[in-house]
Structures are given as structure tokens and as C-alpha cells.
Scaffold this active site. Structure first.
Site, mmCIF file in Angstrom:
data_model
loop_
_atom_site.group_PDB
_atom_site.id
_atom_site.type_symbol
_atom_site.label_atom_id
_atom_site.label_comp_id
_atom_site.label_asym_id
_atom_site.label_seq_id
_atom_site.Cartn_x
_atom_site.Cartn_y
_atom_site.Cartn_z
ATOM 1 N N GLU A 22 36.685 48.190 34.414
ATOM 2 C CA GLU A 22 36.763 48.836 35.624
ATOM 3 C C GLU A 22 36.274 50.430 35.383
ATOM 4 O O GLU A 22 37.132 51.118 35.025
ATOM 5 C CB GLU A 22 38.149 48.748 36.009
ATOM 6 C CG GLU A 22 38.636 49.479 37.467
ATOM 7 C CD GLU A 22 40.021 49.644 37.797
ATOM 8 O OE1 GLU A 22 40.767 49.331 36.968
ATOM 9 O OE2 GLU A 22 40.327 49.952 38.907
ATOM 10 N N HIS A 46 38.791 43.093 37.936
ATOM 11 C CA HIS A 46 37.521 44.125 38.192
ATOM 12 C C HIS A 46 36.082 43.751 37.596
ATOM 13 O O HIS A 46 35.287 43.218 38.507
ATOM 14 C CB HIS A 46 38.084 45.550 37.796
ATOM 15 C CG HIS A 46 38.938 46.198 38.609
ATOM 16 N ND1 HIS A 46 38.798 46.271 39.984
ATOM 17 C CD2 HIS A 46 40.455 46.139 38.492
ATOM 18 C CE1 HIS A 46 40.119 46.679 40.435
ATOM 19 N NE2 HIS A 46 40.799 46.502 39.416
#
Lengths: 571, 571
Positions: free
Chosen positions: B413, B438
Site C-alpha cells: 500500500e 491493497h
């Protein structure tokens, strides 16, 4: 805790996986075959880069800036000012610049300097420039008028001005009644317009009691800044916030109409071409393939008559290039060629005219016309699929005529997924495009990505352009750049339209990559630079000369770099 | 012009290439095996989508909005208001929500409603809230105090208030002396806070001569809006512009401290858990795996004593889930499980404590604890590589104890390339993570992308979260979403922290994808929804039940859709 051996085994597995992936990268061969000098330089450079990230882009408590951030924000935070990494990037040889639009390449201040020396230069607006509001809403144009052409004597800034009438550029400039647009918000003009306001300008500009001569000078400078604001996307007080691609393109497209009249004049055209080569040479670029938009039929001759046709533009371009080449007596390679372009809003009938015009120019100047492209805002304009019949006919015609004019299409300069601009990638590849301009959406296409690599099609990625035109918030989140580089798809960093964005040369784009990516090293940049030569559209012999020239300059660069920064390793 | 046959051959070659690439996509099987009803629905849905793009997101002359634009801009342009596509997306069964943080999932107005009913609720600030400036700079906390606990009687809005002292929530709320923060800029509060201000609120809020009772009500509403502003990233007058990930995270992190005291109270905790399931059910989500952050040691019991420990949180969670399940008497599947998380700023010693705590809870509630994760802002916090010894030990411990607590790590992320947060992907994969939270930077890694696909690791992509937290300017330029989908890497769209972003449920994220991507169809969304079930961490038998339930609901949805919109095909 897990046994040390288990931890070690995991750590080794991670290292092995990283190495395996790194081996797929574009810079792997270069990193595997470094000379000992290159190895030292590479280590030092990474150290300098990491230090510069910490000191300039990721300062403790600074939430505003980050490495690789948007270009104008980065410039405000010092991008382009001397720093160790900037100086090195600026100095390194960068090979070829493969994607720049001719009328969007040189600093607009160069055009303004020439306009100031051109007595016959005229200006007009589609509304009276009698209010600040009108000033920024107007469509302003410039043009060199023939001797004796009628010009209005009314001030363009008054209610008496009849919109659309030409007035003297000189008078309009020297009577400019508005404040300097880059000072309206109280910040310093130099800050927003690096190199634009002469450093020898009087400092008394903000001073109330100036001598009359200074007032005229100030008005002229304020006018220059206004004209600069019309020709660039550089933020200033009166420019509405640009938050997406549609807004960016609306402003972007408006700049070309302003530039057109300044550049479209024989003496300026020639000087501009020379400056293009020279400024690129100063930035370490040896060779440029510039896309010239031949949409306009004629430019203006030195005597002011507006009948300078396409073949004469090319003649002037060649003269300019040859004159610059003659100036480089040290043996450095410097050159430029033309990619013929027109705009993708024309119909097939008109396209045939341009394709034949391109063939005609190629026959006249076989060495100079090296490719064909269709340009413009891909999302709203016509897709390649509309032009297939004429594009195929052109390929057939070239074959018959024994001419080599490969396609070098813009494609995938879009955020759309599965819409026409994105689908241009399929047509471009199947039309045997030699390179692809932008390819912002390419990495989303697994099959096309593999094909591009297999067919050795180079993707001309313009990170700063893509950011300013709303395709990515920063180089860090570019939808394709790092994905393609890591897959070893051929990529050439390019500037696109630095007149308008002010990312002149290649240093800005190179810097944004190296500062934002820890996977990128000096040898990565070297790989990008050297590889750009491979994807030029010149013959193999010329490429060999370019490679040899680059190698020589690279070795000189490494020697300079180690002399300058060798001490870092001892610290 | 080229012969018709040459043009046809090119067109066919493009079509074949597109088909070949489409065959690699995640939705290919679904599109190849549609029932005739699905085929009709899919065609109609695409037509409605294209019409909605034109009428709502790409209106002629509108340069402000575009399909897939930033979430708050999109909401301002009507996202979430009834429309044909929105209604259909909202109604379709969406399977499982695999990535949401427990304390960031339910609408904050739900917490405020409960706080208003909690007499013992107290509030404090680290500065006197005596100026509007202080109001927005303060760190504000809430807490339910035990019976008889000391509370200051000084107004928190005066100079007499001693920073850090608790005051009555009720009093602070009813005496709030500042204007409604969502009205400061003159725009309508409802506009910025959908569903937040009760629609039955008096319209006289801006009226000077209100009855005293309305004044108190208005003060309370203004306070609620202030508290809402503290707990969300929804733009308002006093929120400084957020232009990058660092700024977004600074504000984002501050919201959790405000939420903590409202949620950390036994009766609210239970009601909140029930609302989580119910609100998800209303959005077509049957099953949620929520990450609970067990960083705090204790919550507050119903009697106000602050000693409610982790095992009791889980007990309350289970009670709440079971009560909601019992309410669904129509046989619809509804359920939720817990992923145990702690935050990646702890040291290895502390991590061992949490891992043992997780094992303890798993033994107590074997069906309910389904995974382990480390959360927090990846860029500045500690990378997984720091925790390898304890994470490996945990795997060994689970093996010894015969427990299955797979890792479901956040990784990648980040916008960084080759820095620690990006490198977390290597560690996560080699630690056999079952899913990746993510993976924003994943698509840049060709080898890891292939490995993830081969190992069938699902990527929990949170498009709206990623945009709001500065990883992409819009869903359209997401560095990985479309690239992974097109490569058929398993992806589950997720909401992440809808309390804070206000992208409740999955409809917003689904809508942003379908509206922005012409390659995406109703069957694509169906594929994403159905597939999300496959990557849940429950046993195969439960998955089968979920699949059957989804299939039944999908058929009902298609029947409804055709009844509602079948006429479109006849137009």
C-alpha cells in the site's frame, strides 16, 4: 522466536526472489556488467540520491512535498535548482529525445525575445482586453503582417478596440496596463517562472517611485509574463485550478494558438530550430526526433508574406540543423529529424492529402522525414480505426515508391479502459507502429504488453506531461511506467511539450524517476539513455555513430562524476 | 484508399487480438457461459451504464466531472443518489467483503446516535476549544466514565476549561457555540453529509428568529457535524486541502482516536457489530471478514468500568453476529468473522504477546478468528522483514497447536518503488499470506504478479480508499487494479474504512469501477462478487452454502433487473 536458521532461510528466499525479479528488469544487463568506475559511481549516486530525498523531499514534519510529486509542486520545492543529483542528471549524456512536438519544445521566452525584435509582429484578441477578466478569457493571437498591412491604432486595452483587429505587438507590450500575473498572489515572479525574467531586471519592480523608463520596462515585463502565462500551464494567480484531464487539455490546447503566430515566421522558425538543438545539446541530448504538425498550410516569410509552404519549412529546418551541426566542432554528435504529423480530427479525404504531402516531402528530403503520426487529444478525437483505409493505402504507396516512412503512433494516452483511445493500441500495433507515443494504458493489456516487447516497439513515456495533463497524480502512480520498465518493455522517457509544461530537455523527467524510485540507479538512467538511440528511426550506421558518441560521453561523465563525488565513498 | 479486403483483414485482426486478450480476463468464463436472461441483462446494463456516463459524468461542456473521478467530487456530482446503474449495483448480491477495519466500517452517525443516548459519555480536548482555530487543531477524545467518576463542570469552550479534563458529552453537545461546519462555505449540509443530518431537521436552521428549543437542537446538530468532521475525511470548510498521501494519512489517523472512545463501550460495541452486519446485508453483502485492531488492552463495560478484555470483545462480537443471524429468518446467508490485527509499530517482543493473544482467542473461539494481519501506514512504519522471527515462530506454534490462523497481510500500500513498503510484498508472499491487503504496487512486479496468480492469492483492492489516501488520483489511474484484473489475478474489491471515507458497503467501489471502465460489464461485477466468496477464510462446506445462497440471490436479482429494465432492449 523462530530459529535463526529459519529466519535466515526466509531472508535468503526473499533475496533470491528479488534477484530473480531484478534479472527481468531493463537495467539488469547494465548492472551486471559495470566497470569498476561505474560501480563506484553507481554506489555514490544512490547514496547522494537517498540523501537528497531525505534533505529535500522527505524532510521531517514536511507533509507537503514528496519525492516524485507533481511537477509544479516539485519546482516550487526546488526541482531544477542546483543539487548534487540534479547537477549529475543534467550533465549525463541522455541519448535521443524521441517524443516532442516541435512547436512545444523550446522555452517560450525564446519566442518572446524574437517577437520583441520583430517590428512587424502584431497581436489581436477576440474581445477587448479592457478588464482583467477579459484579459484571461480572451483568445489572443500573434502574427507577422506584411509591410504596409493595415493595423488598428486603437489600444487593445480600451473600449475603442474592435475585437479581431490587429494592433502593434510592440505598442501592446509597452502599454500593458495590468500587474505582473506571477506577482498577483504576492509570491516572487522568478519563483514561478525560472529563467524567464532576466536576472538583470531592476529590483525596483515592486517600488512605487520608479523612473519612467523603468515603468515601460516593467509594463513590458508584465506583458511578457502575461504572454508566457498564455503559452504555458505554469500555475499563476489567474489560472483556474486544474483537477483533471479535460480541464488540463482545454488549457493545453489554447496555448498552441498563441505560440503559432510567434513561431510561424521564417527567421524565428529557423532560430527556434537552432535553439531546439542547442538547448537539447546543453541538456545532454544528442539527437531529437521531433513531431512537426503540418496542419497549417503556410507560414510567414521573412518579408511578411504568408506563403511559406511545407517543403520550405523542411528546408529551413534542415538549414538550421546543418548550421548547428557545423558549430559543433568538437566532434560531438548532434542531429534532429522530423516525424510528419497531422491532427486526428480530419476526415479520410483530408488525411490522404496529408499522407501524400508527407510522401512528397520524403521524396524531397529522404533523410529528414523519418516517420508519420496522428496527434491530438485521444479521448475526444477520432480513433485510428477510422483511418484504417487511408493508413493501409499509405503503407502500400510507400512500398510502391520504395520509401520507408514508418508509423510512430500516439496510442493509449488515456485513462479510459476499453474505450476508443485505449483501443488505439490494438490498431497501432497491428499497423506495425515502430514506437508508441505515451501508451499510458498499455500495462493494463497483458497480451499487448507481451507483443510490444516481442516486436521491440519502444514506448515513449512522458511522465511529467502525463502528470500535468491529468493521467496520473505523480510519476509514482503512473499506470504504466514502472510496470513496463520492470518487464523490460522498451521505454524512452520523453518531454512531449516542454514549451508548455516547462520540463525542458530530459533532465526533469529523468530526475523525477531517479528521485522517486529506489529501484532506479544511475545505471538504470544510463540504460534508458543508451537504449533511446536504439529506437531512433535512422539507419544502422548512424546509430553506430551515436552509440560510439554516447559511450565516449558516458565515460567522460563517469570520470567527471568520480572526480566531483569520489570522496563520498570515503565518508 | 486501401482495398476493402485489406481494411477488413485489419479489422478482423484487431477483433481477433481483442478477443484473445479478453479471453485472459477474469470475467471471460462468466461472459462465455451466460444464460439467456443474463445475456439480456448484461446488454441492458451496459446500455444503461453508457447512458449514465453521458448524462451524468461526461455532459457536454462539463469539464469538472468524469466517470471514475475522485470520490468526494463524484458524490458532489450525485454518486450515491438514485440512478439506474446505482440502484442496480446497490441491489446486486456482492458476496463477501474481505477487507474492512472493524472500527472504520459503520457510519459514524450511528456512533453519535449511541453517544447521545449514553449519559456517562464524556469528552475532553488537549486545548481549550475557545476559538474556532482551537476547535480544529485540538485532539478530541470521548470516553464512557464509570458511575461517580469526576467530571469538570467547566465549559470546554471557555478559558476556564483545563485541557485534558473530562466534561459531559451531553453538555458539550448542547452548548456547542460554533456554526455547522458543513455550512461555513454556504453550501448545504445534506449535500456534504448524506444521511447524516436527519431529513426531519427543522429547515429554519439558517433563520435568525428560532424558538429556544430549536436553538438547542441546532447546537446539537452543529456539534454532531463537528464530531462527524473529526471522524471522517469528508471535505468541509475547515479541513485543509489534502494533496498527497502523507497529508491524507495524518488526518486519517487522527479519526481513529476520536472513534475509539465512542465504539469502545460494551453496549455500543455490540450494537455497532450488529449494524455492521445489517448495513452490509442492506448493501447486498452476505459475509464480512473484518480486521479488529486489538492494540488497545481494554474497553469499557456497560457499567463504565474499563476492564473489558479481548476475549470479551470477541464474545460480544459473536453474540451480536448470532443475534443478527437469528433475525434473518428468510434463509439468507449472513455472517462475519474476525481477522486479528495489531499495528506495525510494535517491537518483536510485543508482537509475540499479540500473537499469543491471537492463539489464545483462536482456541477460545476457533470458528471466529480466521486470520492474522499487521496494519498501519506502511510507508513510515516497520516492514514485515523486521518481524520475520516472530512470524515464523507463530506459524510453528500454530502447527504445534493444530490451529489454522493464516496470514492476510497488508502489503504494497505504497507509491514507493523498491522501498520497504513495496518490498513487504516479497515477505508477505513468502510467508504464505492467503490474501494481500491493497497490493497497490503489485502490478509493477512481473514475477510477484505471476506468483500471486499461481498461488491463488487474492488481492483486496480498495479503490476509493486508495484514492482518498493519495495512492491514485482516481480509480481510472490506479496502478494495479485494471492491470491485475486483466491478467486474471484474483481481486476482491473492498471498502477498507468506510466510516472515515463514507464509501459504505461495496456499492460505491463497484459503481466507480463499472462507470469508469467500458471493459467492465454486469457479468464482470458478478464475477468479482461470486469470486470474493472463494477467497474467504471459512471451510469449504460454508463456502458451498455461500455460493448457493449467492446463486439464488443472483437469479432473483436478474429477474428483478429484467422486470425493471427489460423494456430498454425494445427501445
Amino acid at each position: 522466536m523462530a530459529s535463526q536458521s529459519a529466519t535466515d532461510a526466509h531472508t535468503q528466499a526473499v533475496a533470491a526472489l528479488k534477484a530473480q525479479e531484478a534479472a527481468l528488469r531493463y537495467d539488469h544487463a547494465a548492472l551486471s556488467n559495470m566497470s569498476s568506475d561505474e560501480e563506484r559511481a553507481n554506489t555514490i549516486f544512490t547514496r547522494l540520491r537517498d540523501a537528497e530525498v531525505t534533505s529535500q523531499w522527505a524532510k521531517d514534519g514536511d507533509l507537503t512535498n514528496f519525492a516524485g510529486m507533481d511537477f509544479y509542486g516539485a519546482r516550487k520545492n526546488g526541482l531544477g535548482s542546483p543539487s548534487e543529483v540534479w547537477n549529475a542528471v543534467r550533465r549525463m549524456p541522455k541519448g535521443a529525445l524521441l517524443h516532442c512536438h516541435f512547436d512545444g519544445t523550446v522555452d517560450t521566452k525564446f519566442l518572446l525575445e524574437h517577437a520583441k525584435k520583430t517590428k512587424k509582429m502584431a497581436m489581436k484578441a477576440d474581445v477587448r482586453l479592457s478588464t482583467a477578466d477579459a484579459l484571461w478569457k480572451a483568445t489572443v493571437e500573434f502574427l507577422v503582417l506584411p509591410e504596409g498591412a493595415e493595423r488598428s491604432t486603437k489600444s487593445i486595452y480600451t473600449e475603442e478596440y474592435v475585437p479581431g483587429e490587429w494592433v502593434s505587438f510592440e505598442e501592446a507590450r509597452e502599454s500593458f496596463p495590468y500587474p505582473h500575473p506571477y506577482e498577483m498572489d504576492g509570491t516572487d515572479a522568478e519563483h514561478h517562472m525560472p529563467n524567464f525574467v532576466s536576472t538583470s531586471a531592476p529590483n525596483g519592480r515592486l517600488n512605487g517611485d520608479k523612473a519612467p523608463s523603468n515603468v515601460a520596462q516593467d509594463k513590458g515585463q508584465a506583458f511578457d509574463a502575461y504572454a508566457h502565462a498564455l503559452m504555458t500551464l505554469t500555475p499563476h494567480q489567474a489560472l483556474p485550478a486544474i483537477t483533471n484531464s479535460k480541464q488540463a487539455w482545454a488549457k493545453f490546447q489554447s496555448t498552441f494558438g498563441v505560440i503559432a503566430g510567434l513561431i510561424g515566421y521564417e527567421p524565428t522558425l529557423k532560430a527556434y530550430t537552432k535553439e531546439l538543438l542547442r538547448s537539447h545539446a546543453r541538456d545532454g541530448i544528442s539527437y531529437t526526433e521531433t513531431r512537426i504538425n503540418f496542419l497549417t498550410d503556410f507560414m510567414v516569410r521573412a518579408d511578411g508574406t504568408p506563403n511559406l509552404d511545407h517543403s520550405e519549412w523542411v528546408r529551413i529546418f534542415i538549414e538550421a540543423v546543418n548550421e548547428v551541426k557545423a558549430d559543433f566542432t568538437d566532434g560531438s554528435f548532434v542531429d534532429a529529424k522530423i516525424i510528419y504529423t497531422t491532427v486526428r480530427f480530419i476526415d479520410n479525404e483530408k488525411l490522404r492529402w496529408y499522407l501524400e504531402d508527407c510522401i512528397m516531402l520524403k521524396k524531397l528530403y529522404p533523410e529528414w522525414i523519418v516517420g508519420f503520426d496522428l496527434v491530438g487529444h485521444e479521448d475526444p478525437l477520432l480513433p485510428l480505426k477510422v483511418y484504417i483505409p487511408e493508413l493501409l493505402r499509405f503503407q502500400q504507396r510507400c512500398k510502391e515508391e520504395g520509401l520507408s516512412i514508418p508509423f510512430v503512433f500516439h496510442a493509449g494516452e488515456t485513462l479510459e479502459d476499453g474505450a476508443d483511445a485505449d483501443l488505439n493500441l490494438y490498431d497501432a500495433i497491428l499497423l506495425d507502429t515502430k514506437r508508441i507515443g505515451h501508451g499510458v494504458s498499455l500495462a493494463r493489456h497483458p497480451l499487448l504488453t507481451d507483443m510490444v516487447k516481442e516486436k521491440d516497439i519502444c514506448i515513449e513515456i512522458c511522465p511529467i506531461s502525463n502528470q500535468i495533463l491529468g493521467y496520473t497524480a505523480s510519476i509514482c502512480s503512473h499506470p504504466s511506467l514502472l510496470a513496463l520498465l520492470n518487464r523490460n518493455v522498451p521505454v524512452a522517457l520523453s518531454s512531449d511539450d516542454p514549451s508548455i509544461f516547462e520540463n525542458f530537455g530530459l533532465s526533469y523527467d529523468f530526475y523525477q524517476l531517479i528521485i522517486s524510485s529506489q529501484s532506479t540507479s544511475l545505471m538504470s538512467l544510463a540504460t534508458l539513455a543508451r537504449r533511446s538511440i536504439r529506437y531512433t528511426l535512422v539507419d544502422d550506421k548512424t546509430k553506430e555513430i551515436m552509440f560510439a558518441d554516447w559511450d565516449r560521453r558516458w565515460n567522460e561523465f563517469i570520470a567527471w562524476f568520480l572526480k566531483e563525488y569520489g570522496h563520498v565513498l570515503k565518508q
